[in-house]
Design a protein around this motif. Sequence first.
Motif, PDB file in Angstrom:
ATOM      1  N   ASN A 118      -0.469 -14.428   2.180  1.00 31.77           N
ATOM      2  CA  ASN A 118       0.919 -14.024   1.974  1.00 31.77           C
ATOM      3  C   ASN A 118       1.015 -12.942   0.902  1.00 31.77           C
ATOM      4  O   ASN A 118       1.667 -11.907   1.104  1.00 31.77           O
ATOM      5  CB  ASN A 118       1.756 -15.240   1.570  1.00 31.77           C
ATOM      6  CG  ASN A 118       3.180 -14.852   1.227  1.00 31.77           C
ATOM      7  OD1 ASN A 118       3.948 -14.452   2.091  1.00 31.77           O
ATOM      8  ND2 ASN A 118       3.514 -14.947  -0.061  1.00 31.77           N
ATOM      9  N   ASN A 119       0.387 -13.164  -0.236  1.00 31.38           N
ATOM     10  CA  ASN A 119       0.495 -12.207  -1.336  1.00 31.38           C
ATOM     11  C   ASN A 119      -0.164 -10.876  -0.995  1.00 31.38           C
ATOM     12  O   ASN A 119       0.337  -9.816  -1.381  1.00 31.38           O
ATOM     13  CB  ASN A 119      -0.096 -12.793  -2.612  1.00 31.38           C
ATOM     14  CG  ASN A 119       0.762 -13.913  -3.178  1.00 31.38           C
ATOM     15  OD1 ASN A 119       1.665 -14.424  -2.512  1.00 31.38           O
ATOM     16  ND2 ASN A 119       0.482 -14.309  -4.395  1.00 31.38           N
ATOM     17  N   MET A 122       2.211  -8.979   1.239  1.00 35.21           N
ATOM     18  CA  MET A 122       3.321  -8.429   0.458  1.00 35.21           C
ATOM     19  C   MET A 122       2.890  -7.157  -0.267  1.00 35.21           C
ATOM     20  O   MET A 122       3.652  -6.190  -0.339  1.00 35.21           O
ATOM     21  CB  MET A 122       3.840  -9.448  -0.558  1.00 35.21           C
ATOM     22  CG  MET A 122       4.496 -10.632   0.083  1.00 35.21           C
ATOM     23  SD  MET A 122       5.902 -10.069   1.050  1.00 35.21           S
ATOM     24  CE  MET A 122       6.658 -11.581   1.460  1.00 35.21           C
ATOM     25  N   GLY A 126       4.311  -3.140   0.662  1.00 36.82           N
ATOM     26  CA  GLY A 126       5.034  -2.415  -0.366  1.00 36.82           C
ATOM     27  C   GLY A 126       4.397  -1.089  -0.756  1.00 36.82           C
ATOM     28  O   GLY A 126       4.971  -0.337  -1.540  1.00 36.82           O
ATOM     29  N   GLU A 148      -3.974 -10.064  -7.532  1.00 34.89           N
ATOM     30  CA  GLU A 148      -3.175 -11.102  -6.860  1.00 34.89           C
ATOM     31  C   GLU A 148      -3.994 -12.373  -6.653  1.00 34.89           C
ATOM     32  O   GLU A 148      -3.500 -13.479  -6.856  1.00 34.89           O
ATOM     33  CB  GLU A 148      -2.646 -10.599  -5.508  1.00 34.89           C
ATOM     34  CG  GLU A 148      -1.443  -9.713  -5.613  1.00 34.89           C
ATOM     35  CD  GLU A 148      -0.223 -10.414  -6.202  1.00 34.89           C
ATOM     36  OE1 GLU A 148       0.043 -11.584  -5.866  1.00 34.89           O
ATOM     37  OE2 GLU A 148       0.466  -9.766  -6.995  1.00 34.89           O
TER      38      GLU A 148
END
Length: 174
Positions: A118-119, A122, A126, A148
């Motif tokens: 997930n991280n 993300m 971005g 992360e």
Amino acid sequence: MAEKEKLDLGEEKAKSSSKGLIFIIIGAVLVTLLAVFAALYFLGIFPPKDKGGEHGKAAETHEPVQEKPVIYMALTPPFAANFKNNPEARLVQIEISLASSDQKILDAVTLHMPMVRNNILMVLGGDDPAVLKTPEGKAALRAKIKEEIKKILVEQTEFKEGVDEVYFTGFVMQ
């Protein structure tokens, strides 16, 4: 008396030349010993004692410092993220492998894989595709992903460190 003086001078010359010879022999022996000790020092037989410096106990016990081998783990399936409203690229697909010298860290990454994926997604979504086309942009993305993963491991486990390195084994932008 003249004969006696000649004999006395001869005895003094013999005494002084034998003293000089003794000093020369002692000096030669000292220089030779110094040369032998210097050679042994440079060959490592007489190493200087480490006073708790860089090598610590390994230097005192003369045990070799053993490094753990690097273990690699591929994060599968590949990561894919969309770029919104960008004419340069719409999609990025990246294959990532992690490297660590501690299997426990990689096991912790596997345990928390949903959060890791997930991280990373993300972070990918971005980023600017124009930046990701450059080597510097890719290096910055690797650093962000590594950070992360470290953040997750520090928050979710007892580890204070993350993985040693993040590698891109595939990188496609369309």
